[in-house]
Design an enzyme around this catalytic site. Structure first.
Site, PDB file in Angstrom:
ATOM      1  CE  LYS A 235      -1.848   3.745   2.412  1.00  0.00           C
ATOM      2  NZ  LYS A 235      -1.700   4.310   1.322  1.00  0.00           N
TER       3      LYS A 235
ATOM      4  CD  GLU B 100      11.087  13.137  10.057  1.00  0.00           C
ATOM      5  OE1 GLU B 100      10.211  13.465  10.591  1.00  0.00           O
ATOM      6  OE2 GLU B 100      12.196  12.703   9.182  1.00  0.00           O
TER       7      GLU B 100
ATOM      8  CB  CYS C  66      13.665   9.406   7.356  1.00  0.00           C
ATOM      9  SG  CYS C  66      15.035   8.212   5.788  1.00  0.00           S
TER      10      CYS C  66
ATOM     11  CD  GLU D  49      14.200   1.058   8.154  1.00  0.00           C
ATOM     12  OE1 GLU D  49      14.766   2.002   8.575  1.00  0.00           O
ATOM     13  OE2 GLU D  49      14.416   0.067   8.029  1.00  0.00           O
TER      14      GLU D  49
HETATM   15  P1  NAP Z   1       3.050   8.900   7.013  1.00  0.00           P
HETATM   16  O1  NAP Z   1       2.333  10.025   7.012  1.00  0.00           O
HETATM   17  O2  NAP Z   1       3.563   8.368   8.009  1.00  0.00           O
HETATM   18  O3  NAP Z   1       2.990   8.039   6.087  1.00  0.00           O
HETATM   19  C1  NAP Z   1       3.398   6.687   5.534  1.00  0.00           C
HETATM   20  C2  NAP Z   1       2.550   6.124   4.889  1.00  0.00           C
HETATM   21  O4  NAP Z   1       1.032   5.403   6.251  1.00  0.00           O
HETATM   22  C3  NAP Z   1       1.620   5.817   3.368  1.00  0.00           C
HETATM   23  O5  NAP Z   1       1.616   4.657   2.777  1.00  0.00           O
HETATM   24  C4  NAP Z   1       0.453   6.340   4.381  1.00  0.00           C
HETATM   25  O6  NAP Z   1      -1.277   6.589   3.525  1.00  0.00           O
HETATM   26  C5  NAP Z   1       0.202   5.425   5.041  1.00  0.00           C
HETATM   27  N1  NAP Z   1      -0.763   5.599   6.352  1.00  0.00           N
HETATM   28  C6  NAP Z   1      -0.941   6.686   7.086  1.00  0.00           C
HETATM   29  N2  NAP Z   1      -1.715   6.930   8.036  1.00  0.00           N
HETATM   30  C7  NAP Z   1      -1.894   5.402   8.446  1.00  0.00           C
HETATM   31  C8  NAP Z   1      -2.927   4.191   9.316  1.00  0.00           C
HETATM   32  N3  NAP Z   1      -3.493   5.499  10.112  1.00  0.00           N
HETATM   33  N4  NAP Z   1      -2.358   2.905   9.347  1.00  0.00           N
HETATM   34  C9  NAP Z   1      -2.038   2.567   8.458  1.00  0.00           C
HETATM   35  N5  NAP Z   1      -0.973   3.335   7.264  1.00  0.00           N
HETATM   36  C10 NAP Z   1      -1.025   4.617   7.318  1.00  0.00           C
HETATM   37  O7  NAP Z   1       4.300   9.210   6.169  1.00  0.00           O
HETATM   38  P2  NAP Z   1       5.056   9.521   5.071  1.00  0.00           P
HETATM   39  O8  NAP Z   1       4.253  11.551   5.363  1.00  0.00           O
HETATM   40  O9  NAP Z   1       4.260   9.634   3.751  1.00  0.00           O
HETATM   41  O10 NAP Z   1       6.571  10.075   5.103  1.00  0.00           O
HETATM   42  C11 NAP Z   1       6.773  10.900   5.550  1.00  0.00           C
HETATM   43  C12 NAP Z   1       8.260  10.235   6.857  1.00  0.00           C
HETATM   44  O11 NAP Z   1       8.283   8.915   6.588  1.00  0.00           O
HETATM   45  C13 NAP Z   1       9.147  10.948   7.764  1.00  0.00           C
HETATM   46  O12 NAP Z   1       8.970  10.791   9.307  1.00  0.00           O
HETATM   47  C14 NAP Z   1       9.788  10.589   7.085  1.00  0.00           C
HETATM   48  O13 NAP Z   1      11.131  10.228   7.782  1.00  0.00           O
HETATM   49  C15 NAP Z   1       9.905   8.260   6.887  1.00  0.00           C
HETATM   50  N6  NAP Z   1      10.838   7.920   6.328  1.00  0.00           N
HETATM   51  C16 NAP Z   1      11.052   7.210   6.321  1.00  0.00           C
HETATM   52  C17 NAP Z   1      12.166   6.381   6.141  1.00  0.00           C
HETATM   53  C18 NAP Z   1      13.194   5.184   6.716  1.00  0.00           C
HETATM   54  O14 NAP Z   1      14.135   4.238   5.781  1.00  0.00           O
HETATM   55  N7  NAP Z   1      13.523   4.963   8.348  1.00  0.00           N
HETATM   56  C19 NAP Z   1      12.530   6.209   4.691  1.00  0.00           C
HETATM   57  C20 NAP Z   1      11.904   7.418   4.477  1.00  0.00           C
HETATM   58  C21 NAP Z   1      10.842   8.129   4.601  1.00  0.00           C
HETATM   59  P3  NAP Z   1      -1.393   8.104   3.222  1.00  0.00           P
HETATM   60  O15 NAP Z   1      -0.546   8.685   2.689  1.00  0.00           O
HETATM   61  O16 NAP Z   1      -2.529   6.852   1.986  1.00  0.00           O
HETATM   62  O17 NAP Z   1      -2.081   8.229   4.251  1.00  0.00           O
END
Ligand code: NAP
Length: 485
Positions: A179, A386, A288, A254
């Site tokens: 997803k 962040e 990230c 992650e």
């Molecule tokens: P996010 O808001 O947490 O979303 C990530 C994924 O989770 C999306 O597919 C989102 O879907 C989904 N999601 C949202 N709410 C959910 C729920 N209640 N249950 C299940 N899935 C849910 O993060 P983002 O804004 O896309 O990404 C940025 C973040 O990712 C930053 O904090 C970054 O540091 C982190 N990141 C970490 C790494 C690592 O390897 N550590 C790598 C890249 C990014 P929708 O978009 O459809 O809402």
């Protein structure tokens, strides 16, 4: 359109076929550089997730029965299909996510490296024989695929965050339900197009878009899915880990970071500046692992600030990532832009001094000027959260002990970086910094051959390298008696 329009799939990929949401509802996807609509993907929920998990579960038995070599051949074919269309896939990625075309190509090439690495590493899933304490029995340790994996991925690396999960899962003998983020579904759905082209058996890779909370909840609760692998924010990661814990699912998380980037008096300043530009401004600061707090020792603070500003002026060119020469694409959406803006305003209110940028660029698209703020202090939001955008905040420090305490003073523990020419100090720092990834005189360190993962609130588990495969394997101990020995 600057890419093959067949790559725009306004449907989900389940069991080797393309489907719509049961409700017929869709979600719009927009180009962040132009605000032009790209298309509409299905708004799926629980029922379609059940269907995808069931398809992956049906495909699991024959997939894990294949030899590692046969799975490897399938995976290499998938990579060949991707590489044949890398220019199209990169243009698609830039169109939905915004990053400059060269970065998009680099991301897809890295994704392929992950898949190819695991295609080979899957042949090295070794077990063990353990000397038995019983004369008449033998002890065998084998590794088995955990089962169907559910992958939830973010928008900032729409291809490689999927590739590194998919590579390890498929090599281990798992099938997968993916997803992607609602902001970048097309790069994910393109894996379906590539899987079809490569002739992968139906159900091995399933991709669905829609209601994140419903899809996530079904993944956590469905007994036919045994593993949740998530990349995204710490907030959602904690929520999913708690849900998955209720059903004792294996998890990999992650999550977010708040990387310190430390420059000591004895550092090579030109290298440190180049590292800071790469670490801070790659993907317009939306990684990230990107430098969030730049700490510079007092003796070189002014010189570093000047050199960094000069490099920013020379290298950072905001604009549509599809255009030649652009190095800074738009932020993913208006909310991301507002967050950066609020961090800038907060820093300036608390005594920071603006050296470059500081505001949005243009009236269409979500562009923010590469920004440099000096005299940053620990009470500012940029020190604690962040930023996820192109804001470089410079903090001054005096001693090694002080900087270790400052760097570790965060709930995050993903990446950190430091620059020094003192070998003893390098080891002291490596050993004291509470982070999963350490860049020593290097600002970009991601590679498929090394483990990538955080500690503290930055997550659990690793991706990449031989360690990443373990997250998709269970260990089985068999005690063999009745041997007549
Ligand atoms: P996010 O808001 O947490 O979303 C990530 C994924 O989770 C999306 O597919 C989102 O879907 C989904 N999601 C949202 N709410 C959910 C729920 N209640 N249950 C299940 N899935 C849910 O993060 P983002 O804004 O896309 O990404 C940025 C973040 O990712 C930053 O904090 C970054 O540091 C982190 N990141 C970490 C790494 C690592 O390897 N550590 C790598 C890249 C990014 P929708 O978009 O459809 O809402």
């Amino acid at each position: 359109m600057s890419f093959d329009p067949a790559l725009i799939k306004n449907a989900n990929f389940i069991d080797g076929t393309w489907i719509s949401a049961n409700s017929g509802e869709t979600l719009g996807v927009t180009n962040p550089a132009t605000w032009e609509p790209i298309g509409e993907v299905p708004n799926c929920g629980r029922d379609e997730t059940k269907k995808a998990i069931s398809a992956a579960h049906k495909a699991l038995k024959p997939w894990k029965k294949l030899t590692a070599e046969a799975r490897s051949e399938h995976m290499h074919k998938l990579c060949d299909a991707i590489m044949e269309q890398i220019a199209d896939l990169a243009a698609l990625l830039t169109t939905e996510m915004g990053k400059p075309l060269a970065e998009a190509k680099g991301e897809i090439a890295l994704g392929v490296k992950y898949i190819r690495f695991y295609a080979e590493e899957g042949k090295r899933v070794y077990g063990d024989t353990i000397p038995s304490p019983w004369a008449d029995r033998r002890i065998l340790v084998t590794k088995e695929p955990v089962g169907v994996a559910g992958a939830i991925t973010p928008w900032n690396f729409p291809n490689s965050m999927i590739a590194r999960k998919l590579g390890a899962a498929l090599a281990a003998g798992c099938t997968i339900v993916i997803k992607p983020s609602e902001f970048t579904p097309y790069s994910a759905l393109a894996f379906g197009v590539m899987a079809e082209k490569a002739g992968l058996p139906g159900g091995v890779i399933n991709i669905l878009t829609g209601n994140a909370a419903e899809i996530g909840a079904e993944m956590c609760e469905n007994p036919d899915l045994r593993k949740i692998t998530f990349t995204g924010s710490t907030r959602v990661g904690k929520l999913l880990a708690a849900q998955a814990g209720q059903h004792m699912k294996k998890i990999s998380m992650e999550l977010g970071g708040n990387a310190p980037f430390i420059v000591f008096d004895d550092a090579d300043l030109d290298k440190a500046v180049a590292g800071a530009i790469a670490s801070k401004f790659r993907n317009s600061g939306q990684t990230c692992v990107c430098a969030n707090r730049i700490y510079v020792q007092a003796g070189v603070y002014e010189a570093f600030a000047e050199k960094l500003k000069a490099a920013m002026d020379a290298d950072l060119i905001p604009g549509n990532g599809l255009e030649t020469g652009i190095t800074q694409g738009p932020l993913i959406n208006e909310a991301a832009l507002e967050k950066v803006d609020s961090h800038v305003k907060d820093a300036l209110e608390k005594g920071g001094s603006l050296k470059a940028g500081g505001s949005r660029v243009g009236s269409a698209g979500t562009f923010f000027a590469p920004t440099l703020i000096a005299n940053a202090t620990p009470d500012m939001r940029v020190a604690q959260e962040e930023t996820f955008g192109p804001l470089a905040a410079l903090f001054k420090f005096e001693t090694e002990d002080e900087i270790v305490a400052l760097a570790n003073n965060t709930e995050y523990g993903l990446a950190c970086y430091f620059y020094t020419s003192d070998l003893g100090r390098s080891f002291r720092m490596m050993e004291q910094l509470e982070y999963g990834l350490v860049g020593v005189n290097e600002g970009v360190i991601t590679t498929e051959v090394a483990p990538f993962g955080g500690v503290k609130d930055s997550g659990i588990g690793n991706e990449g390298s031989k360690y990443g495969l373990d997250d998709y394997l269970n260990i089985k101990y068999s005690c063999i008696g009745g041997l007549g020995l």
